[in-house]
Design a protein around this motif. Structure first.
Motif, PDB file in Angstrom:
ATOM      1  N   GLY A  66       0.822  -1.213   0.000  1.00  0.00           N
ATOM      2  CA  GLY A  66       0.000   0.000   0.000  1.00  0.00           C
ATOM      3  C   GLY A  66       0.852   1.256   0.000  1.00  0.00           C
ATOM      4  N   ALA A  67       0.601   2.100  -1.012  1.00  0.00           N
ATOM      5  CA  ALA A  67       1.383   3.344  -1.138  1.00  0.00           C
ATOM      6  C   ALA A  67       0.500   4.555  -0.953  1.00  0.00           C
ATOM      7  N   GLY A  68      -0.336   4.518   0.067  1.00  0.00           N
ATOM      8  CA  GLY A  68      -1.055   5.715   0.510  1.00  0.00           C
ATOM      9  C   GLY A  68      -0.151   6.464   1.475  1.00  0.00           C
ATOM     10  N   ILE A  81       7.954  -1.361  -1.846  1.00  0.00           N
ATOM     11  CA  ILE A  81       6.594  -0.886  -1.576  1.00  0.00           C
ATOM     12  C   ILE A  81       5.764  -1.131  -2.828  1.00  0.00           C
ATOM     13  N   ILE A  82       4.633  -1.822  -2.627  1.00  0.00           N
ATOM     14  CA  ILE A  82       3.796  -2.176  -3.783  1.00  0.00           C
ATOM     15  C   ILE A  82       2.399  -1.597  -3.596  1.00  0.00           C
ATOM     16  N   ASP A  83       1.729  -1.354  -4.704  1.00  0.00           N
ATOM     17  CA  ASP A  83       0.339  -0.885  -4.623  1.00  0.00           C
ATOM     18  C   ASP A  83      -0.444  -1.505  -5.773  1.00  0.00           C
ATOM     19  N   GLN A 141     -10.126  13.241  -1.486  1.00  0.00           N
ATOM     20  CA  GLN A 141      -9.819  12.540  -0.235  1.00  0.00           C
ATOM     21  C   GLN A 141      -9.233  13.481   0.820  1.00  0.00           C
ATOM     22  N   ALA A 142      -8.195  13.051   1.561  1.00  0.00           N
ATOM     23  CA  ALA A 142      -7.769  13.851   2.719  1.00  0.00           C
ATOM     24  C   ALA A 142      -7.242  15.221   2.277  1.00  0.00           C
ATOM     25  N   ASP A 143      -7.411  16.197   3.144  1.00  0.00           N
ATOM     26  CA  ASP A 143      -6.835  17.499   2.817  1.00  0.00           C
ATOM     27  C   ASP A 143      -6.278  18.248   4.025  1.00  0.00           C
ATOM     28  N   ILE A 196       0.715  -3.991  -8.389  1.00  0.00           N
ATOM     29  CA  ILE A 196       1.104  -5.296  -7.849  1.00  0.00           C
ATOM     30  C   ILE A 196       0.326  -5.506  -6.558  1.00  0.00           C
ATOM     31  N   LEU A 197      -0.119  -6.738  -6.331  1.00  0.00           N
ATOM     32  CA  LEU A 197      -0.717  -7.017  -5.021  1.00  0.00           C
ATOM     33  C   LEU A 197      -0.248  -8.366  -4.502  1.00  0.00           C
ATOM     34  N   PRO A 198      -0.290  -8.549  -3.185  1.00  0.00           N
ATOM     35  CA  PRO A 198       0.085  -9.837  -2.631  1.00  0.00           C
ATOM     36  C   PRO A 198      -1.103 -10.788  -2.747  1.00  0.00           C
ATOM     37  N   ASN A 220     -11.097   4.624   1.068  1.00  0.00           N
ATOM     38  CA  ASN A 220     -11.568   3.736   2.125  1.00  0.00           C
ATOM     39  C   ASN A 220     -13.088   3.674   2.185  1.00  0.00           C
ATOM     40  N   ILE A 221     -13.747   4.510   1.411  1.00  0.00           N
ATOM     41  CA  ILE A 221     -15.199   4.527   1.531  1.00  0.00           C
ATOM     42  C   ILE A 221     -15.879   3.728   0.424  1.00  0.00           C
ATOM     43  N   THR A 222     -15.122   3.006  -0.368  1.00  0.00           N
ATOM     44  CA  THR A 222     -15.737   2.140  -1.378  1.00  0.00           C
ATOM     45  C   THR A 222     -15.558   0.689  -0.982  1.00  0.00           C
ATOM     46  N   CYS A 226      -0.052  -1.457   4.907  1.00  0.00           N
ATOM     47  CA  CYS A 226      -0.512  -0.051   4.865  1.00  0.00           C
ATOM     48  C   CYS A 226      -1.575   0.003   3.779  1.00  0.00           C
ATOM     49  N   ASP A 227      -2.391  -1.054   3.734  1.00  0.00           N
ATOM     50  CA  ASP A 227      -3.278  -1.230   2.588  1.00  0.00           C
ATOM     51  C   ASP A 227      -4.716  -0.809   2.870  1.00  0.00           C
ATOM     52  N   GLY A 228      -4.866   0.189   3.702  1.00  0.00           N
ATOM     53  CA  GLY A 228      -6.143   0.874   3.812  1.00  0.00           C
ATOM     54  C   GLY A 228      -7.213   0.120   4.586  1.00  0.00           C
ATOM     55  N   ALA A 288      -0.667  -0.461   9.685  1.00  0.00           N
ATOM     56  CA  ALA A 288      -0.603   0.978   9.985  1.00  0.00           C
ATOM     57  C   ALA A 288      -1.650   1.708   9.164  1.00  0.00           C
ATOM     58  N   GLY A 289      -2.100   2.839   9.681  1.00  0.00           N
ATOM     59  CA  GLY A 289      -3.021   3.701   8.939  1.00  0.00           C
ATOM     60  C   GLY A 289      -4.459   3.204   8.992  1.00  0.00           C
ATOM     61  N   ASP A 290      -5.166   3.437   7.874  1.00  0.00           N
ATOM     62  CA  ASP A 290      -6.581   3.045   7.823  1.00  0.00           C
ATOM     63  C   ASP A 290      -6.763   1.541   8.008  1.00  0.00           C
TER      64      ASP A 290
HETATM   65  P1  FAD Z   1      -5.006   4.608   1.977  1.00  0.00           P
HETATM   66  O1  FAD Z   1      -4.852   6.041   1.666  1.00  0.00           O
HETATM   67  O2  FAD Z   1      -6.344   3.991   1.795  1.00  0.00           O
HETATM   68  O3  FAD Z   1      -3.948   3.853   1.102  1.00  0.00           O
HETATM   69  C1  FAD Z   1      -3.962   2.454   0.976  1.00  0.00           C
HETATM   70  C2  FAD Z   1      -3.207   2.068  -0.278  1.00  0.00           C
HETATM   71  O4  FAD Z   1      -3.112   0.658  -0.323  1.00  0.00           O
HETATM   72  C3  FAD Z   1      -3.926   2.481  -1.553  1.00  0.00           C
HETATM   73  O5  FAD Z   1      -3.011   3.100  -2.421  1.00  0.00           O
HETATM   74  C4  FAD Z   1      -4.445   1.183  -2.130  1.00  0.00           C
HETATM   75  O6  FAD Z   1      -4.480   1.184  -3.553  1.00  0.00           O
HETATM   76  C5  FAD Z   1      -3.422   0.202  -1.618  1.00  0.00           C
HETATM   77  N1  FAD Z   1      -3.944  -1.158  -1.456  1.00  0.00           N
HETATM   78  C6  FAD Z   1      -5.072  -1.525  -0.850  1.00  0.00           C
HETATM   79  N2  FAD Z   1      -5.180  -2.871  -0.868  1.00  0.00           N
HETATM   80  C7  FAD Z   1      -4.075  -3.331  -1.472  1.00  0.00           C
HETATM   81  C8  FAD Z   1      -3.611  -4.614  -1.784  1.00  0.00           C
HETATM   82  N3  FAD Z   1      -4.306  -5.698  -1.451  1.00  0.00           N
HETATM   83  N4  FAD Z   1      -2.436  -4.741  -2.433  1.00  0.00           N
HETATM   84  C9  FAD Z   1      -1.722  -3.648  -2.782  1.00  0.00           C
HETATM   85  N5  FAD Z   1      -2.114  -2.394  -2.510  1.00  0.00           N
HETATM   86  C10 FAD Z   1      -3.276  -2.246  -1.861  1.00  0.00           C
HETATM   87  N6  FAD Z   1      -7.632  12.378   6.508  1.00  0.00           N
HETATM   88  C11 FAD Z   1      -7.030  13.471   7.036  1.00  0.00           C
HETATM   89  O7  FAD Z   1      -6.043  13.347   7.756  1.00  0.00           O
HETATM   90  N7  FAD Z   1      -7.494  14.715   6.801  1.00  0.00           N
HETATM   91  C12 FAD Z   1      -8.593  14.920   6.031  1.00  0.00           C
HETATM   92  O8  FAD Z   1      -8.975  16.044   5.818  1.00  0.00           O
HETATM   93  C13 FAD Z   1      -9.257  13.786   5.468  1.00  0.00           C
HETATM   94  N8  FAD Z   1     -10.322  13.937   4.661  1.00  0.00           N
HETATM   95  C14 FAD Z   1     -10.860  12.844   4.061  1.00  0.00           C
HETATM   96  C15 FAD Z   1     -11.947  13.004   3.210  1.00  0.00           C
HETATM   97  C16 FAD Z   1     -12.527  11.918   2.589  1.00  0.00           C
HETATM   98  C17 FAD Z   1     -13.721  12.142   1.730  1.00  0.00           C
HETATM   99  C18 FAD Z   1     -11.995  10.627   2.781  1.00  0.00           C
HETATM  100  C19 FAD Z   1     -12.579   9.449   2.083  1.00  0.00           C
HETATM  101  C20 FAD Z   1     -10.913  10.452   3.621  1.00  0.00           C
HETATM  102  C21 FAD Z   1     -10.356  11.547   4.274  1.00  0.00           C
HETATM  103  N9  FAD Z   1      -9.287  11.406   5.156  1.00  0.00           N
HETATM  104  C22 FAD Z   1      -8.726  12.497   5.733  1.00  0.00           C
HETATM  105  C23 FAD Z   1      -8.781  10.081   5.468  1.00  0.00           C
HETATM  106  C24 FAD Z   1      -7.550   9.718   4.674  1.00  0.00           C
HETATM  107  O9  FAD Z   1      -7.788   9.795   3.294  1.00  0.00           O
HETATM  108  C25 FAD Z   1      -7.135   8.316   5.046  1.00  0.00           C
HETATM  109  O10 FAD Z   1      -7.195   8.164   6.427  1.00  0.00           O
HETATM  110  C26 FAD Z   1      -5.728   8.047   4.560  1.00  0.00           C
HETATM  111  O11 FAD Z   1      -5.672   8.038   3.155  1.00  0.00           O
HETATM  112  C27 FAD Z   1      -5.251   6.707   5.083  1.00  0.00           C
HETATM  113  O12 FAD Z   1      -3.996   6.445   4.588  1.00  0.00           O
HETATM  114  P2  FAD Z   1      -3.503   4.954   4.402  1.00  0.00           P
HETATM  115  O13 FAD Z   1      -2.185   5.053   3.749  1.00  0.00           O
HETATM  116  O14 FAD Z   1      -3.614   4.249   5.690  1.00  0.00           O
HETATM  117  O15 FAD Z   1      -4.564   4.259   3.469  1.00  0.00           O
END
Ligand code: FAD
Length: 649
Positions: A15-17, A36-38, A48-50, A136-138, A184-186, A217-219, A348-350
């Motif tokens: 996950g490259a969020g 790091i793969i995504d 998304q986040a801002d 790429i995914l695992p 994360n909302i889909t 870190c895959d959301g 980590a993360g979402d």
């Molecule tokens: P993500 O950003 O979800 O990244 C996960 C990554 O993993 C993605 O690139 C995905 O493609 C990849 N992935 C998933 N599954 C796999 C897999 N099996 N194999 C490989 N790759 C995979 N946060 C704030 O701090 N401030 C804000 O103002 C804010 N506003 C937001 C508004 C909206 C409408 C939404 C939807 C979210 C908002 N957020 C905000 C939340 C924020 O976007 C998330 O909390 C943040 O992106 C989480 O980061 P992350 O890296 O943990 O996960």
């Protein structure tokens, strides 16, 4: 059929969020071999986040990433709008968005795609050793439990599947980007992607990777979390929110400040003024959520969201010609029951916490999760620290995740609730109550209330071996990030923020608040410390390889309280400004808490509650959090602290 490639790497990040990119950044700074793969062919481009909180900005600055601060919109004020007795919205209060004095940064806003771009550029500039590999995914994970105790072993095996761009790009509909491309909302499509790529008989594009550490870190729908069998605990709420990123055309007077608008009966709206004339609107979609049953969010249009906003903001008018992004979402406030398996696989993360976006926390806390983890993995992989330190990740970050969900519940309820009509209206939310919770939440929301409990890395009181004396720095909370005040460089008179002396480079730091070293008694104590730090028995020699720079593992910084003009750098012990055969003396280690020529006096002793004569040593972790406070001459406590987890050379 092509043979399946096998390889070894120290860390695999899925996950490259924001969470994954932060981790990759740390590991690249520590020269750790990582991949790091995504699963998506590109980073997100809009939406998304801002929101960027103070602590995140401090962290980014510690890596030399200042582009968010430069490019973002700085949000300085919040206005509250509430219905008057006739039900017409009126401005009822103004307050600073970030309470003053918290940090050298204030909250700012910029869309998440820019943040991801900055991380990617930074990785490139920082040696280009770690690149995001897409799509790429695992698809399989195996863990050899017999190898977990051996820090040199590769107990984890993952099968990686390379996808085509086509396979990895979900349908985005038409027209305005709806932001659900990678959110994360889909609904999750990982299993479908694995299956469809297998069905397409593309064998040969798989590879096997053996790794020491795997980080999910895959959301929110984390595949890694599912493989570990960890559960998300919490609930979905029925409230539906819409988000619009638009260039507004309006006569509403506060469109360029953050506004919390509660209408009498049409719901609530939050205004977030953004970069490039954009404004984000968070809108409670009353009509859509009414009627019980599940709502198909994908049917929500920007027009519906705008119509809801127009009702809330009336009698002011609001429309737009330009919409950058929109989304509709339902709040789920959930936290994972665990965040690691045997300190080898981490989340980590979402992947650990999901909640409403309005308080602007998700991206920030996600970045801070992997900021906590990165240096720990780095030090273990480099053979500098024992596996034991990895246990602190769960202890430290799971608590933050739980606090985050509790905060979000409070904040969301307050924001979604109906405003009270008058003091006798007990079911409505009064303006006073709203403002109180808003103010209480401000320090938390800024990311500055994180307080790690006692553990192998944090000593909060005298535990018999580390004689920690918190009262020596009574305003430096141990377990929290070290605040910043200006100090003046002894060598060149330049004032500088203390935090800028703590770049994220994997080093522990001893900040020696030496006291008034123009006083001979205090100076003698400081000199004795210098002799100890230069000795073979001292903590520097114990943990620093002979071939490495003396300050490469533990850096010693001095902040004295003497008048700068009363101290000569050249007279100080070498331990405090080490000499290098090719580069000469180090002029960036000794600072005075004194008046600067142009930028005033930082008063760091006073602000930290440190006596100007007694002084102390503040031990700071590589992530800028305070580990312990000991007496200036208590070298045995320094030894006891590092002996808990560092590996002798
Ligand atoms: P993500 O950003 O979800 O990244 C996960 C990554 O993993 C993605 O690139 C995905 O493609 C990849 N992935 C998933 N599954 C796999 C897999 N099996 N194999 C490989 N790759 C995979 N946060 C704030 O701090 N401030 C804000 O103002 C804010 N506003 C937001 C508004 C909206 C409408 C939404 C939807 C979210 C908002 N957020 C905000 C939340 C924020 O976007 C998330 O909390 C943040 O992106 C989480 O980061 P992350 O890296 O943990 O996960």
């Amino acid at each position: 059929m092509a043979t399946t490639i096998e390889s070894e790497v120290d860390v695999v990040i899925v996950g490259a969020g924001p969470a994954g990119l932060m981790l990759a950044t740390w590991l690249s700074h520590l020269n750790v071999r990582a991949r790091i793969i995504d699963k998506r062919p590109s980073k997100i481009m809009t939406g998304q986040a801002d929101g960027f909180q103070c602590r995140t900005l401090e962290i980014l600055d510690s890596f030399g990433i200042d582009r968010v601060w430069k490019e973002s919109n700085h949000m300085l004020e919040v206005c509250f709008w509430n219905p008057d007795k006739n039900g017409v919205i009126r401005r009822t209060g103004r307050t600073p968005d970030t309470p003053s004095g918290l940090s050298r940064f204030t909250e700012c806003v910029l869309h998440q795609g820019r943040m991801e771009r900055f991380f990617l550029d930074h990785l490139k500039e920082n040696g280009d050793t770690i690149r995001v590999e897409r799509p790429i995914l695992p698809s399989e994970l195996e863990i050899d439990t017999s190898k977990l105790e051996d820090p040199t072993a590769y107990p984890i095996t993952v099968r990686l599947r390379h996808l085509t761009d086509e396979e990895a790009t979900p349908s985005q509909g038409t027209g305005i980007p709806n932001g659900l491309f990678r959110s994360n909302i889909t609904a999750d499509d990982t299993e479908d992607l694995i299956k469809s790529s297998a069905d397409s008989n593309r064998a040969g594009t798989d590879e096997i990777v053996h790794t020491k550490y795997l980080i999910g870190c895959d959301g929110a729908h984390s595949w890694v979390r599912k493989q570990l069998g960890f559960k998300m605990e919490g609930e979905h709420t029925e409230i539906i929110w819409g988000v619009l990123d638009v260039t507004p055309i309006t006569d509403f007077p506060d469109i360029r400040v953050r506004c919390l608008i509660h209408s009498a009966s049409a719901g609530s709206l939050m205004v977030i003024p953004r970069e490039n004339r954009v404004v984000r609107l968070y809108i409670q979609l009353k009509e859509v959520s009414e009627g019980g049953g599940a709502v198909d969010r994908s049917k929500v249009t920007p027009g519906q969201i705008l119509a809801a906003a127009q009702k809330i903001i009336a009698p002011y008018t609001l429309t737009y010609e330009q919409c950058d992004w929109f989304a509709a979402y339902q709040i789920a406030q959930r936290v994972a029951d665990r965040v690691d398996l045997s300190e080898r696989v981490f989340l980590a993360g979402d992947a650990v916490h999901t909640h409403s976006p309005k308080a602007g926390q998700g991206q920030n806390v996600s970045i801070q999760d992997s900021y906590n983890l990165g240096w720990k993995i780095g030090l273990v992989v480099r053979g500098q620290a024992t596996l034991e330190i990895l246990k602190t990740y769960a202890a430290e970050r799971l608590q933050v995740a739980k606090d985050l969900i509790a905060f979000d519940r409070k904040f969301s309820k307050l924001f979604s609730g109906r405003p009270a009509k008058d003091v006798s209206d007990e079911t409505g939310i009064s303006l006073d109550e709203f403002r109180k919770v808003f103010h209480q939440g401000a320090v938390f929301a800024a990311g500055l209330s994180v307080d790690y409990g006692p553990n192998i890395l944090v000593v909060k009181e005298d535990d018999g071996s580390v004689r920690c004396v918190p009262s020596l720095a009574s305003k430096v909370p141990i377990g929290m990030r070290l605040a910043s005040h200006k100090v003046v460089n002894q060598a060149d008179a330049l004032p500088i923020e203390l935090q800028r002396l703590l770049p994220s480079d994997g080093r522990f730091r001893l900040i020696v608040f030496a006291g008034d070293i123009s006083n001979p008694g205090i100076r003698a104590r400081y000199d004795r410390l210098g002799v100890y730090l230069s000795s073979q028995a001292g903590v520097i020699s114990t943990y620093t390889p002979q071939t490495a720079a003396r300050d490469s593992v533990i850096e010693v910084l001095t902040v004295h309280s003497a008048k700068r003009h009363h101290v000569e750098l050249q007279g100080l012990p070498e331990a405090f400004h080490p000499f290098d055969r090719t580069r000469g003396w180090d002029y960036w280690k000794v600072y005075a808490d004194d008046e600067s020529y142009h930028e005033g006096h930082g008063r760091v002793y006073e602000n930290f509650g440190i006596d100007r004569d007694e002084g102390c040593i503040v031990v700071v972790r590589p992530d800028g959090y305070v580990a312990a406070v000991v007496k200036v001459d208590d070298t045995r406590s320094l030894e006891a602290y590092f002996a808990r987890f560092m590996i002798r050379v």
